[in-house]
Design a protein around this motif. Structure first.
Motif, PDB file in Angstrom:
ATOM      1  N   ASP A  60      26.624  40.488 105.154  1.00 23.58           N
ATOM      2  CA  ASP A  60      27.970  40.811 105.618  1.00 23.58           C
ATOM      3  C   ASP A  60      28.561  39.537 106.213  1.00 23.58           C
ATOM      4  OD1 ASP A  60      30.271  41.617 106.859  1.00 23.58           O
ATOM      5  OD2 ASP A  60      29.351  43.223 108.037  1.00 23.58           O
ATOM      6  N   ASP A 110      25.914  40.425  98.980  1.00 26.92           N
ATOM      7  CA  ASP A 110      27.075  41.305  99.152  1.00 26.92           C
ATOM      8  C   ASP A 110      26.807  42.205 100.354  1.00 26.92           C
ATOM      9  OD1 ASP A 110      29.504  42.073  96.931  1.00 26.92           O
ATOM     10  OD2 ASP A 110      29.168  43.533  98.542  1.00 26.92           O
ATOM     11  N   TYR A 161      46.601  39.081 104.348  1.00 24.64           N
ATOM     12  CA  TYR A 161      45.782  38.543 103.261  1.00 24.64           C
ATOM     13  C   TYR A 161      46.233  37.127 102.899  1.00 24.64           C
ATOM     14  CZ  TYR A 161      43.708  38.125  98.585  1.00 24.64           C
ATOM     15  OH  TYR A 161      43.007  37.694  97.480  1.00 24.64           O
ATOM     16  N   THR A 191      40.362  43.990  89.016  1.00 23.06           N
ATOM     17  CA  THR A 191      38.972  44.156  89.455  1.00 23.06           C
ATOM     18  C   THR A 191      38.905  45.336  90.425  1.00 23.06           C
ATOM     19  OG1 THR A 191      39.285  42.812  91.429  1.00 23.06           O
ATOM     20  CG2 THR A 191      38.626  41.635  89.437  1.00 23.06           C
ATOM     21  N   VAL A 239      43.874  39.526  89.265  1.00 24.75           N
ATOM     22  CA  VAL A 239      42.797  39.798  88.308  1.00 24.75           C
ATOM     23  C   VAL A 239      42.478  41.283  88.470  1.00 24.75           C
ATOM     24  CG1 VAL A 239      40.473  39.177  87.542  1.00 24.75           C
ATOM     25  CG2 VAL A 239      41.828  37.512  88.827  1.00 24.75           C
ATOM     26  N   PHE A 298      38.716  44.967  93.382  1.00 24.07           N
ATOM     27  CA  PHE A 298      39.576  44.495  94.455  1.00 24.07           C
ATOM     28  C   PHE A 298      40.999  45.024  94.306  1.00 24.07           C
ATOM     29  CE2 PHE A 298      42.020  41.172  96.585  1.00 24.07           C
ATOM     30  CZ  PHE A 298      41.252  40.985  97.701  1.00 24.07           C
ATOM     31  N   ILE A 335      34.591  39.327  90.408  1.00 28.68           N
ATOM     32  CA  ILE A 335      34.674  37.863  90.284  1.00 28.68           C
ATOM     33  C   ILE A 335      33.344  37.234  90.707  1.00 28.68           C
ATOM     34  CG2 ILE A 335      35.777  35.797  91.246  1.00 28.68           C
ATOM     35  CD1 ILE A 335      38.450  37.390  91.169  1.00 28.68           C
TER      36      ILE A 335
END
Ligand SMILES: NC(=O)c1ccc[n+]([C@@H]2O[C@H](COP(=O)([O-])OP(=O)(O)OC[C@H]3O[C@@H](n4cnc5c(N)ncnc54)[C@H](O)[C@@H]3O)[C@@H](O)[C@H]2O)c1
Length: 246
Positions: free
Chosen positions: A54, A32, A144, A179, A177, A181, A13
């Protein structure tokens, strides 16, 4: 020159957001925790720079914003796309992964906004777009979903606090989505099955793509959303709607 910082920009994303913002003419700083992933995205885009960041490390955030300020002189948009989702239900939660989830998904955007605040105060403009999740509304893995619900609270609070200096703060909340992830959930076969179940339950019978999220972010980050702040834009193909009515 308008400068955008994207966290988690090496991900699917974040990478789609970086691509769309670069297409729109932004100078993009793709950050990232995985510097190679950030580089892979940045090297195929015009006016793009890769940096390691980070977002769970407050010192890293401070050092990154200082160097971005001296290298670019301004930050017009910050897109917080870095995120993790340990696939833990209540019985599986451990303190370390709970804390890590909140540190990356919730504290990171707060501390990054705080670090950029002096620049925004000087510029008297700016836009923060947080990538939330539909789980803030519908639930999901508790740590989450709590982090993403907290992100909505953060978004709305910062929208109020920063409005007088011309800084807008919004969130984009996608549903599932497919990904890198989502691979935290399981192997490809499990994901095929999960994706099909999500598609079948979604009012539009469609899965959301990274580019759908990027389009929403690009709108909220841009001057086209000049008087929009404190909003949560669901990119869910209708799955944010109360489906029990049908
Ligand atoms: N994929 C989905 O189903 C989905 C749904 C709703 C919301 N989201 C949100 O979208 C965002 C992007 O997710 P994605 O699907 O592109 O996942 P992804 O795994 O492809 O990308 C996430 C990126 O964040 C980076 N990251 C992880 N920890 C970090 C840290 N401490 N500091 C900086 N970067 C870090 C990873 O290296 C990775 O590149 C996340 O915030 C996620 O919660 C994803």
């Amino acid at each position: 020159m308008s400068v955008a910082v994207i966290t988690g920009g090496g991900g699917d994303i974040g990478g789609a957001v970086a691509t769309r913002l670069a297409q729109d003419g932004w100078t993009v700083i793709v950050t990232d925790v995985d510097p190679a992933a950030a580089r892979l995205v940045a090297e195929r885009l015009p006016r793009a720079h890769a940096r390691r960041l980070d977002v769970a490390d407050p010192d890293d955030i401070g050092a990154f914003v200082s160097s971005a300020a001296s290298d670019f002189g301004r930050v017009d948009a910050v897109v917080c796309a870095a995120g993790i989702e340990p696939p833990q239900n209540l019985a599986d939660i451990d303190v370390a992964s709970w804390d890590r989830t909140q540190d990356v998904n919730l504290r990171g955007p707060a501390l990054l906004a705080q670090a950029v605040l002096p620049l925004w105060t000087e510029q008297r403009s700016g836009s923060l777009v947080n990538i939330g999740s539909r789980t803030w509304l519908g639930g999901g893995h508790p740590g989450y979903a709590a982090s993403k619900a907290g992100l909505v609270g953060l978004t709305r609070s910062l929208a109020m606090e920063l409005a007088p200096i011309g800084v807008r703060v919004n969130a984009v909340a996608p549903s599932f989505v497919r990904t890198g992830f989502s691979r935290q959930r399981g192997d490809e076969r499990m994901l095929d099955d999960y994706a099909e179940r999500v598609r079948a339950m979604t009012p539009m019978r469609e899965l959301v793509l990274p580019v759908d999220v990027a389009n929403a972010v690009a709108f909220l980050a841009s001057d086209q959303a000049a008087r929009i702040t404190g909003e949560v834009l669901h990119v869910c193909a209708g799955s944010q709607l109360p489906m029990f009515l049908h």
